[in-house]
Design a protein around this motif. Structure first.
Motif, mmCIF file in Angstrom:
data_model
loop_
_atom_site.group_PDB
_atom_site.id
_atom_site.type_symbol
_atom_site.label_atom_id
_atom_site.label_comp_id
_atom_site.label_asym_id
_atom_site.label_seq_id
_atom_site.Cartn_x
_atom_site.Cartn_y
_atom_site.Cartn_z
ATOM 1 N N THR A 154 0.836 -1.202 0.000
ATOM 2 C CA THR A 154 0.000 0.000 0.000
ATOM 3 C C THR A 154 0.867 1.247 0.000
ATOM 4 O O THR A 154 0.593 2.219 -0.724
ATOM 5 C CB THR A 154 -0.925 0.010 1.230
ATOM 6 O OG1 THR A 154 -1.767 -1.145 1.191
ATOM 7 C CG2 THR A 154 -1.783 1.259 1.252
ATOM 8 N N GLN A 157 2.318 1.828 -3.441
ATOM 9 C CA GLN A 157 1.310 2.339 -4.368
ATOM 10 C C GLN A 157 1.019 3.816 -4.104
ATOM 11 O O GLN A 157 0.860 4.604 -5.042
ATOM 12 C CB GLN A 157 0.038 1.504 -4.256
ATOM 13 C CG GLN A 157 0.195 0.084 -4.776
ATOM 14 C CD GLN A 157 -0.945 -0.827 -4.395
ATOM 15 O OE1 GLN A 157 -1.863 -0.426 -3.681
ATOM 16 N NE2 GLN A 157 -0.898 -2.078 -4.833
ATOM 17 N N GLU A 158 0.958 4.202 -2.833
ATOM 18 C CA GLU A 158 0.739 5.606 -2.494
ATOM 19 C C GLU A 158 1.935 6.455 -2.913
ATOM 20 O O GLU A 158 1.770 7.599 -3.351
ATOM 21 C CB GLU A 158 0.495 5.747 -0.995
ATOM 22 C CG GLU A 158 -0.844 5.175 -0.543
ATOM 23 C CD GLU A 158 -1.043 5.274 0.960
ATOM 24 O OE1 GLU A 158 -0.063 5.631 1.659
ATOM 25 O OE2 GLU A 158 -2.162 5.010 1.436
ATOM 26 N N LYS A 174 5.712 10.027 1.925
ATOM 27 C CA LYS A 174 5.289 8.687 1.519
ATOM 28 C C LYS A 174 6.504 7.788 1.280
ATOM 29 O O LYS A 174 6.505 6.603 1.644
ATOM 30 C CB LYS A 174 4.441 8.765 0.251
ATOM 31 C CG LYS A 174 3.121 9.502 0.409
ATOM 32 C CD LYS A 174 2.151 8.741 1.286
ATOM 33 C CE LYS A 174 0.814 9.429 1.347
ATOM 34 N NZ LYS A 174 -0.151 8.745 2.243
#
Length: 235
Positions: A154, A157-158, A174
């Motif tokens: 996750t 992907q972010e 991120k």
């Protein structure tokens, strides 16, 4: 004689007002010339001001063009950087997706083999209470690993989404978050391996010893099931 003197005096009287008249004419001419020169100077100054104003505007236009050109180059470099980052992150994401699939396969197979082994040694009459409790702990550790793996996917992907669509500060945040997770994955895998080698194997060795002792005291016709060494899963 008197006539001659009178004539001279009369001539002198006539001549007297003429000098100021010429002086006045000369002064008026000079003033006109001065006014003309001042007017010409003002006109020249106005021309200079207009030229200077035009030059300033031209300089402003040049600077604006340079700023726009620089901005275009900067945006082009940013877009290229974004594409490179997205490609790099996508490659990394695919690699860790493969790692995630491997985790599911390896640890899933291990749990399946251990479950079958527990059923087999139960049939042989062994006490599997401690082993089953430890297998529950092992299952929790494996679930933690899978959760950490999913968290990392996750985060990746972010990060990929933030590479071009978000601010630089948000992207950095991120990225920093994503960089921390692989160490957690490695720690979780190491924890599972250590627990398996120091606890699960110890449980199996104790059960194997107990079954061997039972076999020795059992009647000759009685058969027991042992736990073969090759049946113990390895990591």
């Amino acid at each position: 004689m008197n006539k001659k003197i009178s004539l001279l005096a009369f001539t002198a009287v006539l001549a007297m007002p003429i000098v100021p008249a010429f002086a006045q004419v000369e002064t008026s001419t000079e003033r006109g010339q001065m006014r003309a020169e001042l007017k010409t100077q003002r006109q020249e100054n106005q021309v200079d001001r207009e030229e200077m104003k035009g030059q300033i505007q031209a300089n402003k236009a040049t600077m604006q063009a340079k700023r726009l050109e620089f901005q275009d180059k900067k945006e082009a470099m940013t877009q290229e950087r974004c594409k490179n980052l997205e490609t790099k992150i996508a490659t990394r994401t695919n690699r860790y997706q493969n790692n995630g699939s491997m985790i599911d396969k390896v640890y899933g197979n291990m749990q399946t083999r251990l479950s079958r082994l527990v059923a087999k040694i139960k049939t042989a009459g062994a006490d599997t209470t401690k082993l089953e409790a430890d297998l529950t702990i092992l299952a929790t550790k494996i679930a933690t690993l899978k959760t950490t793996q999913a968290t990392f996917m996750t985060a990746l992907q972010e990060t990929q989404a933030a590479a071009c669509g978000k601010s630089e500060g948000e992207f950095k945040g991120k990225m920093d978050q994503a960089r921390k997770v692989p160490a957690e994955i490695q720690a979780a895998r190491k924890d599972i391996k250590t627990f398996f080698q120091t606890t699960i194997k110890t449980d199996l060795q104790a059960i194997r010893k107990t079954l061997a002792e039972k076999k020795e005291v059992a009647a000759p016709a009685t058969t027991t099931t042992t736990v073969p060494a090759e049946a113990v899963p390895t990591l």
